[in-house]
Design a protein around this motif. Structure first.
Motif, PDB file in Angstrom:
ATOM      1  N   SER A 187      49.243  37.908  -7.503  1.00  0.00           N
ATOM      2  CA  SER A 187      49.523  37.592  -6.108  1.00  0.00           C
ATOM      3  C   SER A 187      50.987  37.500  -5.789  1.00  0.00           C
ATOM      4  CB  SER A 187      48.791  36.112  -5.910  1.00  0.00           C
ATOM      5  OG  SER A 187      49.569  35.042  -6.496  1.00  0.00           O
ATOM      6  N   GLY A 188      51.913  37.823  -6.728  1.00  0.00           N
ATOM      7  CA  GLY A 188      53.119  37.822  -6.638  1.00  0.00           C
ATOM      8  C   GLY A 188      53.958  37.062  -7.816  1.00  0.00           C
ATOM      9  N   TRP A 189      55.281  37.373  -7.725  1.00  0.00           N
ATOM     10  CA  TRP A 189      56.074  36.989  -8.959  1.00  0.00           C
ATOM     11  C   TRP A 189      55.875  35.549  -9.347  1.00  0.00           C
ATOM     12  CZ3 TRP A 189      59.148  40.136 -11.572  1.00  0.00           C
ATOM     13  CH2 TRP A 189      59.756  41.313 -11.001  1.00  0.00           C
ATOM     14  N   ASP A 190      55.381  34.585  -8.311  1.00  0.00           N
ATOM     15  CA  ASP A 190      55.093  33.253  -8.754  1.00  0.00           C
ATOM     16  C   ASP A 190      53.409  33.061  -9.263  1.00  0.00           C
ATOM     17  OD1 ASP A 190      53.995  33.473  -6.265  1.00  0.00           O
ATOM     18  OD2 ASP A 190      54.790  31.495  -5.872  1.00  0.00           O
ATOM     19  N   ASP A 191      52.694  34.092  -9.190  1.00  0.00           N
ATOM     20  CA  ASP A 191      51.377  33.973  -9.732  1.00  0.00           C
ATOM     21  C   ASP A 191      51.193  33.227 -11.221  1.00  0.00           C
ATOM     22  OD1 ASP A 191      48.773  34.657 -11.100  1.00  0.00           O
ATOM     23  OD2 ASP A 191      48.374  35.906  -9.459  1.00  0.00           O
ATOM     24  N   PRO A 192      50.460  32.108 -11.107  1.00  0.00           N
ATOM     25  CA  PRO A 192      50.418  31.261 -12.029  1.00  0.00           C
ATOM     26  C   PRO A 192      50.088  31.852 -13.511  1.00  0.00           C
ATOM     27  CG  PRO A 192      49.302  30.304 -10.288  1.00  0.00           C
ATOM     28  CD  PRO A 192      49.596  31.705  -9.821  1.00  0.00           C
ATOM     29  N   ARG A 193      49.662  33.115 -13.412  1.00  0.00           N
ATOM     30  CA  ARG A 193      49.259  33.789 -14.416  1.00  0.00           C
ATOM     31  C   ARG A 193      50.544  34.673 -15.224  1.00  0.00           C
ATOM     32  NH1 ARG A 193      44.439  37.325 -12.165  1.00  0.00           N
ATOM     33  NH2 ARG A 193      45.975  36.909 -10.368  1.00  0.00           N
ATOM     34  N   MET A 194      51.407  34.496 -14.394  1.00  0.00           N
ATOM     35  CA  MET A 194      52.737  35.508 -14.555  1.00  0.00           C
ATOM     36  C   MET A 194      53.607  34.708 -15.673  1.00  0.00           C
ATOM     37  SD  MET A 194      53.198  38.380 -13.286  1.00  0.00           S
ATOM     38  CE  MET A 194      54.738  39.116 -12.202  1.00  0.00           C
ATOM     39  N   PRO A 195      54.397  35.346 -16.694  1.00  0.00           N
ATOM     40  CA  PRO A 195      55.363  34.716 -17.594  1.00  0.00           C
ATOM     41  C   PRO A 195      56.298  34.465 -16.994  1.00  0.00           C
ATOM     42  CG  PRO A 195      55.085  36.913 -18.293  1.00  0.00           C
ATOM     43  CD  PRO A 195      54.293  36.837 -16.798  1.00  0.00           C
ATOM     44  N   THR A 196      56.526  34.341 -15.649  1.00  0.00           N
ATOM     45  CA  THR A 196      57.947  34.093 -14.969  1.00  0.00           C
ATOM     46  C   THR A 196      58.154  32.609 -14.891  1.00  0.00           C
ATOM     47  OG1 THR A 196      56.571  34.282 -12.770  1.00  0.00           O
ATOM     48  CG2 THR A 196      57.693  36.100 -13.412  1.00  0.00           C
ATOM     49  N   ILE A 197      59.348  32.381 -14.817  1.00  0.00           N
ATOM     50  CA  ILE A 197      59.594  30.839 -14.361  1.00  0.00           C
ATOM     51  C   ILE A 197      58.939  30.409 -13.406  1.00  0.00           C
ATOM     52  CG2 ILE A 197      61.484  28.989 -14.294  1.00  0.00           C
ATOM     53  CD1 ILE A 197      61.707  30.536 -16.863  1.00  0.00           C
ATOM     54  N   ALA A 198      58.910  31.019 -12.221  1.00  0.00           N
ATOM     55  CA  ALA A 198      58.387  30.933 -11.116  1.00  0.00           C
ATOM     56  C   ALA A 198      56.779  30.505 -11.108  1.00  0.00           C
ATOM     57  CB  ALA A 198      58.619  31.578  -9.925  1.00  0.00           C
ATOM     58  N   GLY A 199      56.187  31.415 -11.970  1.00  0.00           N
ATOM     59  CA  GLY A 199      54.703  31.382 -12.223  1.00  0.00           C
ATOM     60  C   GLY A 199      54.414  30.012 -13.132  1.00  0.00           C
ATOM     61  N   LEU A 200      55.164  30.097 -14.265  1.00  0.00           N
ATOM     62  CA  LEU A 200      54.897  28.789 -15.062  1.00  0.00           C
ATOM     63  C   LEU A 200      54.885  27.665 -14.031  1.00  0.00           C
ATOM     64  CD1 LEU A 200      56.804  30.148 -18.133  1.00  0.00           C
ATOM     65  CD2 LEU A 200      54.166  29.767 -18.069  1.00  0.00           C
ATOM     66  N   ARG A 201      55.961  27.503 -13.255  1.00  0.00           N
ATOM     67  CA  ARG A 201      56.256  26.372 -12.437  1.00  0.00           C
ATOM     68  C   ARG A 201      55.084  26.240 -11.479  1.00  0.00           C
ATOM     69  NH1 ARG A 201      61.308  27.389 -10.484  1.00  0.00           N
ATOM     70  NH2 ARG A 201      60.559  28.665  -8.573  1.00  0.00           N
ATOM     71  N   ARG A 202      54.512  27.423 -10.856  1.00  0.00           N
ATOM     72  CA  ARG A 202      53.415  27.021 -10.092  1.00  0.00           C
ATOM     73  C   ARG A 202      52.289  26.716 -10.751  1.00  0.00           C
ATOM     74  NH1 ARG A 202      51.408  30.979  -5.272  1.00  0.00           N
ATOM     75  NH2 ARG A 202      49.521  29.554  -4.578  1.00  0.00           N
ATOM     76  N   ARG A 203      52.059  26.950 -11.856  1.00  0.00           N
ATOM     77  CA  ARG A 203      50.674  26.769 -12.842  1.00  0.00           C
ATOM     78  C   ARG A 203      51.067  25.462 -13.078  1.00  0.00           C
ATOM     79  NH1 ARG A 203      47.931  30.661 -16.599  1.00  0.00           N
ATOM     80  NH2 ARG A 203      46.783  29.265 -18.262  1.00  0.00           N
ATOM     81  N   GLY A 204      52.111  24.739 -13.176  1.00  0.00           N
ATOM     82  CA  GLY A 204      52.155  23.313 -13.632  1.00  0.00           C
ATOM     83  C   GLY A 204      53.030  22.815 -14.800  1.00  0.00           C
ATOM     84  N   TYR A 205      53.798  24.107 -15.535  1.00  0.00           N
ATOM     85  CA  TYR A 205      54.447  23.723 -16.411  1.00  0.00           C
ATOM     86  C   TYR A 205      55.598  22.806 -16.086  1.00  0.00           C
ATOM     87  CZ  TYR A 205      52.281  26.713 -20.148  1.00  0.00           C
ATOM     88  OH  TYR A 205      51.395  27.202 -21.161  1.00  0.00           O
ATOM     89  N   THR A 206      56.355  22.109 -17.118  1.00  0.00           N
ATOM     90  CA  THR A 206      57.365  21.300 -16.604  1.00  0.00           C
ATOM     91  C   THR A 206      58.622  21.811 -17.416  1.00  0.00           C
ATOM     92  OG1 THR A 206      57.012  19.865 -18.711  1.00  0.00           O
ATOM     93  CG2 THR A 206      55.928  19.018 -16.762  1.00  0.00           C
ATOM     94  N   PRO A 207      59.867  21.722 -16.771  1.00  0.00           N
ATOM     95  CA  PRO A 207      60.999  21.988 -17.356  1.00  0.00           C
ATOM     96  C   PRO A 207      60.899  21.781 -18.737  1.00  0.00           C
ATOM     97  CG  PRO A 207      61.324  21.134 -15.075  1.00  0.00           C
ATOM     98  CD  PRO A 207      60.145  20.787 -15.562  1.00  0.00           C
ATOM     99  N   SER A 208      60.716  20.474 -18.862  1.00  0.00           N
ATOM    100  CA  SER A 208      60.944  19.816 -20.553  1.00  0.00           C
ATOM    101  C   SER A 208      60.173  20.779 -21.608  1.00  0.00           C
ATOM    102  CB  SER A 208      60.770  18.447 -20.501  1.00  0.00           C
ATOM    103  OG  SER A 208      59.576  18.146 -19.979  1.00  0.00           O
ATOM    104  N   SER A 209      58.838  21.093 -21.078  1.00  0.00           N
ATOM    105  CA  SER A 209      58.134  21.715 -22.087  1.00  0.00           C
ATOM    106  C   SER A 209      58.524  23.235 -22.427  1.00  0.00           C
ATOM    107  CB  SER A 209      56.469  21.962 -21.381  1.00  0.00           C
ATOM    108  OG  SER A 209      56.623  22.722 -20.143  1.00  0.00           O
TER     109      SER A 209
END
Ligand code: ATP
Ligand code: MG
Length: 557
Positions: A283-305
Motif C-alpha cells: 500500500s506504500g512505503w509504510d505498508d506494515p509488511r515493508m522492511p522500511t522504518i516507516a513500515g515497521l513503525r506502522r506495524r507497531g515495532y518500537t524504536p527500542s526493539s
C-alpha cells in the motif's frame, strides 16, 4: 588491549585513535541518499554512527543528505528520512547537512585537479567508455582526450557548467591509471552533464558530481574522522583516498567498511522497495509488511526493539544474512513485558451457556499483565452468549486436542469452567453454535474441589463485544532469499495480508487510542493502526505472533 575487549572492530579503531592522540574528537555521519524511505538495513548504519557518537565525550554524528543525483531524489524522502531517524531516537542537533551545499566547493576542487593535469574533459560516449574500460585481465585504453591541453579542458568544463552541451556529450574524468587492477581507478568520471532540476539548487547546475568524487569531499569538509560505510565501497576506498590526497584537503577521513545487514524473507534494496510501491504490490512505503522504518513503525515495532536488534546483530566484516525471526524476537520479548493483555476473538464461534440466566451479565476481574503487577486489573463482562475462537472447538477431537469438544470441560479465562453439551450445525454441516453449561462454583477460573481442566480459552461476551477490523500480516515473500535466481515477483507470498473485518474484541478496547500496543491473549501482539483508526473504531495491526510459529511450520515442511 584489554580495555577494548568486547568492542567491535570499528569501535576498537576509534578507541585506539583516541588513546594514541590521533583524534581528540570523533565525528561520524549518516549519509542517506534521499531517493527512497529508510529500511532496517539503514537502521544498522544509523545505530552504528549515532551510537558511537553517544558513547563518549567530544563526539558527534552528522545527518547528511547525499543529494547529488537530482533525477531520483525528492523532498518527500528527505522529510521521511528525518522523521525515521528521529523516531529511532537519534538527534543530530544543528549538524544537518546537504551534499548540495558543497557543490561550489566540489566544482572548485575539480577545476584545481584539471589545472594540475589530474583531470580532463572526455568526449567519449558512455558506451565508448564502457568499451575501452578493459577487463579483469586486460588493461583499459586511454581516452583519446586524455592529453587534451589543460586550458582546453578547463574551458570545456566551464562550458559544461554553463549548460552549453547536451547530456552525454562530455564528462570530466580523473587521470589515474587505465591499467589499474581496480576498475574504480581506471580514469573514473567525476562529473556528468545533467539538465535536471535539483530539489535544493533548482536549475543552477547543469553538471553533477559522481558519488565517489562527491562523497569523500563531503566527509572531508565536515571533518569526519571515521567514514563508516558498507563493504561494497571497499574497492572505492583507493579512489576516495586518491581524490583527497590530490586535492590536499586539510582533513582526510578514514573510511572503514562493515558488512551490510541482510534479512531472510526480505528484499532490502531501495530499488526493489520502490518497485513494490510503484507496482502497488504494497500500500506504500509504510505498508506494515515493508522492511522500511516507516513500515515497521506502522506495524507497531518500537524504536527500542529495532535498536536492540541492531545491537545484537553487531558489526562485522563478513557478509551474512540474519534470520528475520531475530527481529521478531526483539519486539515480542519487549512486548511480553510491557503490553497490556486483552481478549479478542478473531474467528468467532458462538457459545451459549444454557444454565446462565437470560439477560444477566457480570463484570469479572482480569489482570492486565501477569508480568507486571503495577499494570493493574480491569473488568471483563460475562454473559449468556459468548464467542470463542472457532479453532478452539472440535466436534471429533483427535488425540492431542485438549480444547473444547462435546462432553468436555475447559476453563474460560478469568471466568468459569464450562462443559460442552451440544453442537448446532447448518445445512452444510458447519458448526454454527456450541451449547455449554457453566459451573457457578468455579468463578475466577478455579474449582473448589480441585478438579483440573486441560485447556484455558479466551472469549468475549457477544452483547458487549466491539466489532473491529484486524489486519494479520505475514511475510511478504515465501522464499528465504526472494531475489535468488527467480524474479522476486515469483516469491511474493499471496497470503501476506489477511483482513478480518469483524473480529470480536473485549469492550475495553473501544477506548484504545492510536499507537497503543496490546497482547491479545493466545493470538499475538497488536498495534492500533495510526492512520486508519478512528475514535471508538480502532483498526488493529498484528505486530507479531506470540510464538515463533513460522519456524515450527518451516521445520515441519
Ligand atoms: P540500498 O542499497 O538499499 O538501496 P543505499 O546504500 O543505496 O541503499 P544510501 O541512502 O546510500 O542507501 O545509504 C545510506 C547509508 O546506509 C550508507 O552509508 C549505506 O552504507 C548504509 N546502508 C544501506 N543499506 C544498508 C544495509 N543493508 N546494512 C547496513 N547499512 C546499510
Ligand atoms: Mg547508495
Amino acid at each position: 588491549m584489554a580495555e577494548n575487549e568486547g568492542l567491535d572492530f570499528i569501535r576498537t579503531i576509534i578507541a585506539e585513535d583516541l588513546a594514541s592522540g590521533k583524534h581528540q574528537e570523533i565525528i561520524t555521519r549518516f549519509p542517506p541518499e534521499p531517493n527512497g524511505f529508510l529500511h532496517i538495513g539503514h537502521a544498522k548504519s544509523i545505530c552504528l554512527n549515532f551510537g558511537i557518537s553517544l558513547e563518549g565525550q567530544n563526539r558527534r554524528c552528522h545527518m547528511r543528505f547525499d543529494d547529488t543525483n537530482p533525477e531520483k531524489e525528492e523532498d518527500k524522502y528527505i522529510k521521511a528520512i528525518i522523521e525515521d531517524v528521529k523516531w529511532l531516537g537519534f538527534d543530530w542537533g544543528k549538524h544537518l547537512y546537504y551534499a548540495s551545499d558543497y557543490f561550489d566547493q566540489m566544482y572548485e576542487y575539480a577545476e584545481k585537479l584539471i589545472q594540475e593535469g589530474k583531470a580532463f574533459v572526455c568526449s567519449l560516449s558512455a558506451e565508448e567508455v564502457r568499451a575501452t574500460r578493459g577487463t579483469l585481465t586486460e588493461p583499459g585504453q586511454n581516452s583519446p582526450d586524455r592529453e587534451r591541453p589543460i586550458k582546453d579542458s578547463l574551458d570545456l568544463f566551464q562550458r559544461m557548467k554553463a549548460g552549453e552541451f547536451d547530456e552525454g556529450s562530455y564528462t570530466l574524468r580523473a587521470k589515474i591509471n587505465m591499467a589499474s587492477p581496480n576498475f574504480n581507478m581506471r580514469d573514473p568520471a567525476m562529473y556528468r552533464i545533467k539538465h535536471a532540476s535539483h530539489p535544493r539548487t533548482g536549475d543552477t547546475w547543469h553538471i553533477y558530481p559522481m558519488y565517489d568524487f562527491a562523497h569523500c569531499i563531503e566527509d572531508a569538509l565536515e571533518n569526519i574522522t571515521h567514514s563508516l560505510c558498507t563493504l561494497e565501497f571497499e574497492d572505492h576506498r583507493p579512489l576516495y583516498d586518491w581524490y583527497l590526497d590530490k586535492i590536499g584537503t586539510p582533513c582526510h577521513p578514514r573510511q572503514i567498511e562493515f558488512a551490510r545487514l541482510n534479512l531472510t524473507y526480505t528484499v532490502m534494496s531501495k530499488r526493489l522497495l520502490l518497485q513494490l510501491v510503484q507496482e502497488e504490490l504494497v500500500s506504500g512505503w509504510d505498508d506494515p509488511r515493508m522492511p522500511t522504518i516507516a513500515g515497521l513503525r506502522r506495524r507497531g515495532y518500537t524504536p527500542s526493539s529495532i535498536r536492540n536488534f541492531c545491537e545484537r546483530v553487531g558489526i562485522s566484516k563478513r557478509d551474512s544474512t540474519v534470520d528475520v525471526g531475530l527481529l521478531e524476537f526483539f519486539i515480542r520479548d519487549e512486548l511480553n513485558e510491557t503490553a497490556p493483555r486483552r481478549m479478542a476473538v478473531l474467528d468467532p464461534l458462538k457459545v451459549v451457556i444454557e444454565n446462565y440466566p437470560e439477560g444477566q451479565s457480570e463484570a469479572l476481574d482480569a489482570v492486565n499483565n501477569p508480568n507486571d503487577e503495577s499494570a493493574g486489573k480491569r473488568k471483563v463482562p460475562f454473559s449468556k452468549t459468548l464467542y470463542i475462537e472457532r479453532g478452539d472447538f472440535m466436534e471429533e477431537p483427535p488425540k492431542k486436542f485438549f480444547r473444547l469438544a462435546p462432553g468436555r470441560e475447559v476453563r474460560l479465562r478469568y471466568a468459569y469452567f464450562v462443559t460442552c453439551t451440544d453442537v448446532i450445525k447448518d445445512d452444510a454441516g458447519k458448526v454454527t453454535e456450541v451449547r455449554c453449561t457453566y459451573d457457578p462454583e468455579t468463578k475466577g477460573g478455579n474449582a473448589p474441589d480441585g478438579r483440573k481442566v486441560k485447556a484455558t480459552l479466551h472469549w468475549v461476551s457477544a452483547e458487549h463485544a466491539l466489532d473491529a477490523e484486524v489486519r494479520i500480516f505475514d511475510r511478504l515473500f515465501h522464499n528465504e532469499n526472494p531475489t535468488a535466481g527467480a524474479d522476486f515477483h515469483e516469491n511474493l507470498n499471496p497470503d501476506s495480508l489477511q483482513i478480518i473485518e469483524q473480529a470480536k474484541l473485549e469492550p475495553a478496547l473501544k477506548a484504545a487510542t492510536a499507537q497503543e500496543r496490546f497482547q491479545f491473549e493466545r493470538t499475538g501482539y497488536f498495534f492500533v493502526d495510526p492512520i486508519d483508526s478512528k475514535a471508538d473504531q480502532p483498526v488493529f495491526n498484528r505486530i507479531v505472533t506470540l510464538k515463533d510459529t513460522w519456524a515450527k511450520l518451516q521445520k515441519k515442511n
